[in-house]
Design a protein around this motif. Structure first.
Motif, PDB file in Angstrom:
ATOM      1  N   PHE A 125      55.208  41.608  38.648  1.00 61.44           N
ATOM      2  CA  PHE A 125      56.151  41.437  39.744  1.00 61.44           C
ATOM      3  C   PHE A 125      56.844  40.086  39.645  1.00 61.44           C
ATOM      4  O   PHE A 125      56.217  39.072  39.367  1.00 61.44           O
ATOM      5  N   THR A 126      58.144  40.078  39.893  1.00 57.44           N
ATOM      6  CA  THR A 126      58.946  38.863  39.783  1.00 57.44           C
ATOM      7  C   THR A 126      59.530  38.435  41.126  1.00 57.44           C
ATOM      8  O   THR A 126      60.319  37.509  41.177  1.00 57.44           O
ATOM      9  N   ASP A 127      59.149  39.099  42.192  1.00 57.15           N
ATOM     10  CA  ASP A 127      59.650  38.744  43.515  1.00 57.15           C
ATOM     11  C   ASP A 127      58.708  37.738  44.181  1.00 57.15           C
ATOM     12  O   ASP A 127      57.819  37.189  43.538  1.00 57.15           O
ATOM     13  N   GLY A 128      58.888  37.481  45.452  1.00 64.03           N
ATOM     14  CA  GLY A 128      58.098  36.494  46.167  1.00 64.03           C
ATOM     15  C   GLY A 128      56.637  36.851  46.328  1.00 64.03           C
ATOM     16  O   GLY A 128      55.808  35.994  46.618  1.00 64.03           O
ATOM     17  N   CYS A 129      56.284  38.111  46.127  1.00 61.16           N
ATOM     18  CA  CYS A 129      54.901  38.588  46.260  1.00 61.16           C
ATOM     19  C   CYS A 129      54.353  38.828  44.854  1.00 61.16           C
ATOM     20  O   CYS A 129      54.065  39.945  44.462  1.00 61.16           O
ATOM     21  N   THR A 130      54.249  37.768  44.074  1.00 60.09           N
ATOM     22  CA  THR A 130      53.891  37.891  42.667  1.00 60.09           C
ATOM     23  C   THR A 130      52.566  38.625  42.464  1.00 60.09           C
ATOM     24  O   THR A 130      51.777  38.776  43.379  1.00 60.09           O
ATOM     25  N   GLY A 131      52.348  39.074  41.266  1.00 61.04           N
ATOM     26  CA  GLY A 131      51.130  39.788  40.899  1.00 61.04           C
ATOM     27  C   GLY A 131      51.441  40.762  39.783  1.00 61.04           C
ATOM     28  O   GLY A 131      52.475  40.652  39.118  1.00 61.04           O
ATOM     29  N   SER A 155      46.779  47.637  41.447  1.00 55.98           N
ATOM     30  CA  SER A 155      47.702  46.541  41.672  1.00 55.98           C
ATOM     31  C   SER A 155      46.978  45.381  42.332  1.00 55.98           C
ATOM     32  O   SER A 155      46.067  45.582  43.141  1.00 55.98           O
ATOM     33  N   ASN A 156      47.397  44.186  41.968  1.00 55.79           N
ATOM     34  CA  ASN A 156      46.854  42.976  42.573  1.00 55.79           C
ATOM     35  C   ASN A 156      48.036  42.051  42.828  1.00 55.79           C
ATOM     36  O   ASN A 156      48.678  41.593  41.884  1.00 55.79           O
ATOM     37  N   ASP A 157      48.359  41.809  44.108  1.00 52.72           N
ATOM     38  CA  ASP A 157      49.476  40.940  44.455  1.00 52.72           C
ATOM     39  C   ASP A 157      49.158  40.186  45.738  1.00 52.72           C
ATOM     40  O   ASP A 157      47.997  40.144  46.155  1.00 52.72           O
ATOM     41  N   CYS A 158      50.159  39.619  46.377  1.00 50.57           N
ATOM     42  CA  CYS A 158      49.925  38.802  47.572  1.00 50.57           C
ATOM     43  C   CYS A 158      49.356  39.610  48.741  1.00 50.57           C
ATOM     44  O   CYS A 158      48.838  39.030  49.692  1.00 50.57           O
ATOM     45  N   LEU A 159      49.422  40.929  48.677  1.00 56.46           N
ATOM     46  CA  LEU A 159      48.875  41.788  49.727  1.00 56.46           C
ATOM     47  C   LEU A 159      47.420  42.154  49.470  1.00 56.46           C
ATOM     48  O   LEU A 159      46.776  42.765  50.305  1.00 56.46           O
TER      49      LEU A 159
END
Length: 67
Positions: A24-30, A51-55
Motif C-alpha cells: 500500500f502506498t497511501d496514508g494507511c501503509t502496509g 493484510s497488515n496495515d494501519c487498521l
C-alpha cells in the motif's frame, strides 16, 4: 474500512495459481498477500488473502464466478 486504497502490485502465475503481494502506498501503509486459484475454463477465481496495515491484521477468502 478505507473506501479507496492505492498500492503497487507484484505477482506471478504458475499453472493455474496466481500469487500476488500488494504494498500500500497511501496514508494507511502496509501490505497484503493473496493466493488465487483459476478454474472452470478461467471463469472462476477462488482464493485467500492476508493484510497488515494501519487498521490491523485481517484475512479472508473469496470466490468470483463469471456470469
Amino acid at each position: 474500512v478505507t473506501p479507496a486504497r492505492s498500492a503497487n502490485l507484484l505477482g506471478s502465475l504458475s499453472g493455474s495459481r496466481i500469487t500476488a503481494t500488494l504494498t500500500f502506498t497511501d496514508g494507511c501503509t502496509g501490505s497484503a498477500s493473496t493466493n488465487i486459484d483459476v478454474s472452470g475454463s478461467a471463469t472462476r477465481l477462488s482464493g485467500t488473502y492476508t493484510s497488515n496495515d494501519c487498521l490491523g491484521t485481517y484475512s479472508g477468502a473469496f470466490i468470483l464466478t463469471k456470469q
